[in-house]
Design a protein around this motif. Structure first.
Motif, mmCIF file in Angstrom:
data_model
loop_
_atom_site.group_PDB
_atom_site.id
_atom_site.type_symbol
_atom_site.label_atom_id
_atom_site.label_comp_id
_atom_site.label_asym_id
_atom_site.label_seq_id
_atom_site.Cartn_x
_atom_site.Cartn_y
_atom_site.Cartn_z
ATOM 1 N N VAL A 316 0.842 -1.195 0.000
ATOM 2 C CA VAL A 316 0.000 0.000 0.000
ATOM 3 C C VAL A 316 0.875 1.242 0.000
ATOM 4 O O VAL A 316 0.657 2.186 -0.770
ATOM 5 C CB VAL A 316 -0.948 0.007 1.226
ATOM 6 C CG1 VAL A 316 -1.752 1.304 1.268
ATOM 7 C CG2 VAL A 316 -1.890 -1.191 1.188
ATOM 8 N N LYS A 319 2.529 1.717 -3.428
ATOM 9 C CA LYS A 319 1.583 2.180 -4.444
ATOM 10 C C LYS A 319 1.261 3.653 -4.248
ATOM 11 O O LYS A 319 1.260 4.440 -5.214
ATOM 12 C CB LYS A 319 0.302 1.347 -4.374
ATOM 13 C CG LYS A 319 -0.811 1.827 -5.321
ATOM 14 C CD LYS A 319 -0.387 1.755 -6.780
ATOM 15 C CE LYS A 319 -1.521 2.170 -7.707
ATOM 16 N NZ LYS A 319 -1.105 2.177 -9.123
ATOM 17 N N VAL A 320 0.999 4.036 -3.011
ATOM 18 C CA VAL A 320 0.674 5.438 -2.732
ATOM 19 C C VAL A 320 1.863 6.329 -3.072
ATOM 20 O O VAL A 320 1.708 7.390 -3.689
ATOM 21 C CB VAL A 320 0.256 5.611 -1.257
ATOM 22 C CG1 VAL A 320 0.171 7.087 -0.882
ATOM 23 C CG2 VAL A 320 -1.086 4.931 -1.008
ATOM 24 N N LEU A 323 2.341 7.379 -6.673
ATOM 25 C CA LEU A 323 1.399 8.364 -7.208
ATOM 26 C C LEU A 323 1.787 9.801 -6.862
ATOM 27 O O LEU A 323 1.211 10.748 -7.395
ATOM 28 C CB LEU A 323 -0.018 8.086 -6.674
ATOM 29 C CG LEU A 323 -0.644 6.763 -7.108
ATOM 30 C CD1 LEU A 323 -1.937 6.527 -6.352
ATOM 31 C CD2 LEU A 323 -0.906 6.762 -8.616
ATOM 32 N N ARG A 337 -7.078 7.412 -7.214
ATOM 33 C CA ARG A 337 -6.221 6.821 -8.235
ATOM 34 C C ARG A 337 -5.636 5.466 -7.814
ATOM 35 O O ARG A 337 -4.749 4.936 -8.478
ATOM 36 C CB ARG A 337 -5.101 7.800 -8.596
ATOM 37 C CG ARG A 337 -5.602 8.919 -9.494
ATOM 38 C CD ARG A 337 -4.646 10.084 -9.591
ATOM 39 N NE ARG A 337 -5.045 11.042 -10.611
ATOM 40 C CZ ARG A 337 -6.074 11.885 -10.501
ATOM 41 N NH1 ARG A 337 -6.819 11.870 -9.410
ATOM 42 N NH2 ARG A 337 -6.372 12.719 -11.476
ATOM 43 N N CYS A 338 -6.085 4.942 -6.699
ATOM 44 C CA CYS A 338 -5.685 3.598 -6.303
ATOM 45 C C CYS A 338 -6.892 2.878 -5.723
ATOM 46 O O CYS A 338 -7.937 3.472 -5.486
ATOM 47 C CB CYS A 338 -4.516 3.629 -5.303
ATOM 48 S SG CYS A 338 -4.879 4.493 -3.772
ATOM 49 N N GLN A 339 -6.750 1.590 -5.494
ATOM 50 C CA GLN A 339 -7.900 0.791 -5.077
ATOM 51 C C GLN A 339 -8.098 0.765 -3.570
ATOM 52 O O GLN A 339 -8.958 0.038 -3.070
ATOM 53 C CB GLN A 339 -7.743 -0.660 -5.596
ATOM 54 C CG GLN A 339 -6.680 -1.488 -4.878
ATOM 55 C CD GLN A 339 -5.296 -1.325 -5.452
ATOM 56 O OE1 GLN A 339 -4.976 -0.280 -6.000
ATOM 57 N NE2 GLN A 339 -4.474 -2.365 -5.327
ATOM 58 N N VAL A 345 -5.042 4.972 2.670
ATOM 59 C CA VAL A 345 -4.158 5.957 2.039
ATOM 60 C C VAL A 345 -3.580 6.904 3.078
ATOM 61 O O VAL A 345 -2.378 7.212 3.067
ATOM 62 C CB VAL A 345 -4.919 6.732 0.943
ATOM 63 C CG1 VAL A 345 -4.088 7.933 0.458
ATOM 64 C CG2 VAL A 345 -5.241 5.814 -0.226
#
Length: 374
Positions: A316, A319-320, A323, A337-339, A345
């Motif tokens: 997580v 991924k964050v 971005l 912009r993410c799941q 987040v």
């Protein structure tokens, strides 16, 4: 919220650690329960999050000395959740956990309107700020501004006759900026109130003013813009006010004057046209919304966004982080912009802040930090 002296000291220590912003501060307390435990765990958490050099944690003696020096100056330090903490500011998601104040603390929770504008204001703009501030004070409404040259100073001076003004400053209580406002700052401290997020000795720099602007927007029921260029700090205050759900007012000006273009643009975006106090009063709430329970207004959980615990995973966080960039981005946009959920987040962003990779900005934005800052 009732705190022991040791608990207050530890909360201030945690808030004063570089890399622990208001959002990460709250998350640390939710995860660890007490500031003392969070402080003990902080160095390891920062190293695990990727921090090359762990920032110094202030000692209890250092904070106790800071409290004593603030009291000797005639001020004091208040913590979110305590009785004198600004009631309206409690509702701001990134409200500062610790404030330093000097003067009449009751004004911090009074019905208030911010008046801000150009430093190089025109005579007409200064006169407009004076008229609006005088009329608001006559209606028992406090005027909040930033003690800057031009519009800010005019608004403060006009409201002082009723003692109904609060100056949010960017530096420490012992610093005066601009220097020529030394008498004005002293008079506001005597008749009104000074408030800052900065520590004693902090000399105002450009990076401090957005936090000052957040205080103006957060403590106000609405914010009036009197002259502002298209790219100005005044518009940052207006944007923050809108993000916090406050009313935004703007005084129209000549399209030939660059100082009017920012305000005129706000009017195109839906700000209230303001020519007198009669345009302001009907749009304000009749009372200041007060937290249902001051105990819960401190650092206990309430919104769903704060409920993620230590379960945030490396995937997580990675991924964050992918971005983010050095261009500020709203946290909500990162989440879209993410799941992952907003709570996940926020937890990931707190880990990135602890690691020195990112930082939260006033108004719910986040930005990636350059490598040399870590």
């Amino acid at each position: 919220m009732t705190l022991s002296a040791a608990e207050r000291t530890d909360l201030i220590r945690l808030a004063r650690v570089d890399g622990v912003g208001p959002i990460t501060f709250r998350r640390l307390l939710e995860v660890h329960g007490e500031a003392e435990i969070a402080l003990a765990a902080l160095p390891a958490r920062m190293r695990d999050a990727g921090r090359h050099v762990v920032p110094k944690i202030p000692t209890r003696c250092e904070i106790e000395d800071d409290i004593a020096r603030t009291l000797a100056l005639g001020g004091r330090i208040i913590i979110k959740g305590e009785r004198d903490y600004p009631a309206q500011l409690v509702h701001v998601p990134d409200a500062p956990p610790v404030l330093s104040i000097m003067g009449n603390a009751s004004l911090l929770s009074h019905r208030a309107v911010g008046i801000v504008g150009a430093r190089n204001a025109s005579a007409a703009g200064i006169r407009m700020a004076e008229v609006l501030a005088t009329e608001l004070a006559t209606e028992n409404i406090c005027v909040i501004s930033g003690l800057a040259r031009g519009i800010d100073a005019a608004a403060h001076q006009a409201a002082l006759y009723r003692g109904l003004t609060v100056a949010a400053i960017a530096g420490g209580l012992d610093q005066v900026y601009p220097p020529e406002h030394v008498d004005l700052q002293k008079e506001i401290a005597e008749k009104g109130c000074i408030v800052t997020e900065a520590t004693l000795g902090t000399i105002p720099q450009s990076c401090h003013f957005p936090r000052r602007n957040r205080l103006i927007a957060g403590m106000s029921l609405g914010c009036v813009i009197v002259e502002a260029a298209l790219r100005s700090g005044t518009l940052i205050t207006a944007r923050l006010a809108a993000q916090y759900g406050r009313e935004v007012f703007a005084v129209p000006g000549s399209p030939l004057d660059p100082r009017s273009r920012g305000g005129n643009n706000l009017l195109r975006e839906g700000a209230w046209v303001t020519e007198s106090v009669a345009d302001i009063l009907p749009q304000l709430p009749r009372v200041v919304p007060d937290p249902v329970d001051r105990e819960l207004a401190g650092f206990a959980e309430s919104p769903e966004t704060w409920r993620t615990r230590d379960g945030v995973t490396g995937s997580v966080v990675a991924k964050v982080r992918s971005l983010l960039s050095m261009t500020p981005m709203p946290v909500d946009d990162v989440a879209r912009r993410c799941q992952f959920s907003v709570s996940a987040v926020l937890a990931a962003l707190s880990e990135l802040e602890l690691g020195g990779s990112a930082t939260f900005l006033p108004g719910g934005c986040v930005v990636l930090l350059p490598e040399e800052r870590r």
